[in-house]
Design an enzyme around this catalytic site. Structure first.
Site, mmCIF file in Angstrom:
data_model
loop_
_atom_site.group_PDB
_atom_site.id
_atom_site.type_symbol
_atom_site.label_atom_id
_atom_site.label_comp_id
_atom_site.label_asym_id
_atom_site.label_seq_id
_atom_site.Cartn_x
_atom_site.Cartn_y
_atom_site.Cartn_z
ATOM 1 N N LYS A 149 -0.537 4.723 -1.737
ATOM 2 C CA LYS A 149 0.878 5.111 -1.713
ATOM 3 C C LYS A 149 1.098 6.380 -2.541
ATOM 4 O O LYS A 149 1.824 7.279 -2.129
ATOM 5 C CB LYS A 149 1.745 3.947 -2.223
ATOM 6 C CG LYS A 149 1.812 2.819 -1.194
ATOM 7 C CD LYS A 149 2.359 1.508 -1.709
ATOM 8 C CE LYS A 149 2.181 0.425 -0.644
ATOM 9 N NZ LYS A 149 2.602 -0.906 -1.064
ATOM 10 N N GLN A 152 4.943 -3.393 -6.399
ATOM 11 C CA GLN A 152 3.803 -3.875 -5.607
ATOM 12 C C GLN A 152 3.678 -5.401 -5.754
ATOM 13 O O GLN A 152 3.616 -5.914 -6.855
ATOM 14 C CB GLN A 152 2.512 -3.175 -6.074
ATOM 15 C CG GLN A 152 1.290 -3.518 -5.248
ATOM 16 C CD GLN A 152 1.408 -3.064 -3.799
ATOM 17 O OE1 GLN A 152 1.798 -1.950 -3.498
ATOM 18 N NE2 GLN A 152 1.069 -3.961 -2.870
ATOM 19 N N ASP A 211 11.095 -0.456 -0.115
ATOM 20 C CA ASP A 211 10.372 -1.420 0.724
ATOM 21 C C ASP A 211 11.292 -2.138 1.712
ATOM 22 O O ASP A 211 10.820 -2.823 2.609
ATOM 23 C CB ASP A 211 9.712 -2.470 -0.178
ATOM 24 C CG ASP A 211 8.218 -2.276 -0.261
ATOM 25 O OD1 ASP A 211 7.648 -1.677 0.668
ATOM 26 O OD2 ASP A 211 7.624 -2.731 -1.254
#
Ligand code: NAP
Length: 284
Positions: free
Chosen positions: A54, A98, A121
């Site tokens: 990422k 995460q 997200d």
């Protein structure tokens, strides 16, 4: 004839090229780079790889990343404080935590603390609700990437029978919602589904997000189906999908490989979400 491969890596690269110019346009207009904060707690080896990918994607596109590697034993309240700080930080347009988090930290509470407009997200309840109601919202990355992969084949989604195997909050349910909004007829299957094969054999488009190595075998795939394999299962030092690729490739018209299918698109959609959030916040 074997299926055509849907190359997620190539599609990702072409979308990232477009995003580069969007990131540049943001910087020229607003005098700073788009910013994404990435929080990792503990040292889960898979998470390390995902976070590295990422951050690398941010660099490629010209998005500034703010990386936080927190120790496994950190208190939940300290994670919450960091999120509050990032929510208030004007250089940060997107925040990513995460997953999974250590068991001592309440994942739902942490995700709910991120401002919905910085929820890169698309996991915040308000964004999940927006998806359900068809309102403007940040879409979860893997499902959004799956839609792009299907569209890249040129096969129309509207009117097709689509079967999604898996009903998780991060893949199965949201991808089913997105497919419904593309006017597909959607069936969601799960571990309690009776006679799964009778459903999958009816699927013009089959999306598999089960988390079991090579779970879908060739005899479960309809001739000419588009097969999207979301699975990422590590075994014998290799990555396997949820679909038995050598068997399914002989039945499908299009298929995503693992690796190189859904995975790269997930990362690309994360950066896309961040750039879009950045513009939305400035323009609203
Ligand atoms: P999950 O939360 O474990 O959900 C798995 C789903 O599969 C559940 O809904 C479960 O049903 C269903 N299932 C389990 N056994 C089944 C069976 N025998 N028959 C039918 N359905 C069954 O997994 P997830 O988070 O959605 O992830 C799925 C896979 O995608 C994993 O391999 C994960 O690593 C991968 N993934 C990849 C990406 C990417 O970027 N490529 C992103 C996210 C996830 P119940 O609900 O009834 O238990």
């Amino acid at each position: 004839m074997p299926a055509k491969i849907i190359d997620g890596k190539a599609l990702s690269l072409s979308i990232r090229e477009q995003m580069k110019s969007e990131a540049e346009r943001f910087e020229t207009t607003f005098g700073r780079k788009v910013g994404l904060a990435v929080i990792k707690v503990g040292a889960n080896p898979a998470s390390e790889v995902y976070v590295r990918n990422k951050i690398k994607a941010c660099e490629d596109v010209g998005v500034r990343s703010f990386s936080y590697n927190l120790p496994e034993e950190i208190a939940e309240s300290d994670v919450m404080d960091l999120i509050d700080e990032l929510n208030a930080n004007e250089s940060v347009d997107g925040i990513l935590v995460q997953l999974p988090l250590p068991k001592t930290i309440n994942e739902k509470k942490v995700l709910a603390r991120i401002l919905p407009e910085k929820d890169a997200d698309g996991f915040h309840t308000l964004n999940a609700g927006g998806l359900m109601l068809g309102l403007p919202c940040t879409k979860p990355c893997t499902p959004a990437g799956i839609i792009e992969l299907i569209k890249s084949t040129g096969v129309a989604i509207a009117g097709k029978n689509v079967v999604v195997i898996g009903r998780s909050n991060i893949v199965g349910k949201p991808v089913a919602m997105l497919l419904l909004s593309e006017n597909a007829t959607v069936t969601i299957c799960h571990s309690r589904t009776v006679d799964l094969k009778s459903h999958t054999l009816n699927a013009d488009i089959l999306v598999v997000a089960v988390g079991i190595k090579e779970f879908v075998t060739g005899d479960m795939v309809k001739d000419g189906a588009v097969v999207i394999d979301v699975g990422m299962n590590r075994a014998d030092g290799k990555l396997y999908g949820d679909v038995n690729y050598p068997e399914a490739v002989e039945k499908a018209s299009f298929i995503t490989p693992v690796p190189g299918g859904v995975g790269p698109m997930t990362v690309t959609m994360l950066i896309k979400n961040t750039i879009e959030s950045a513009f939305r916040c400035k323009e609203n």
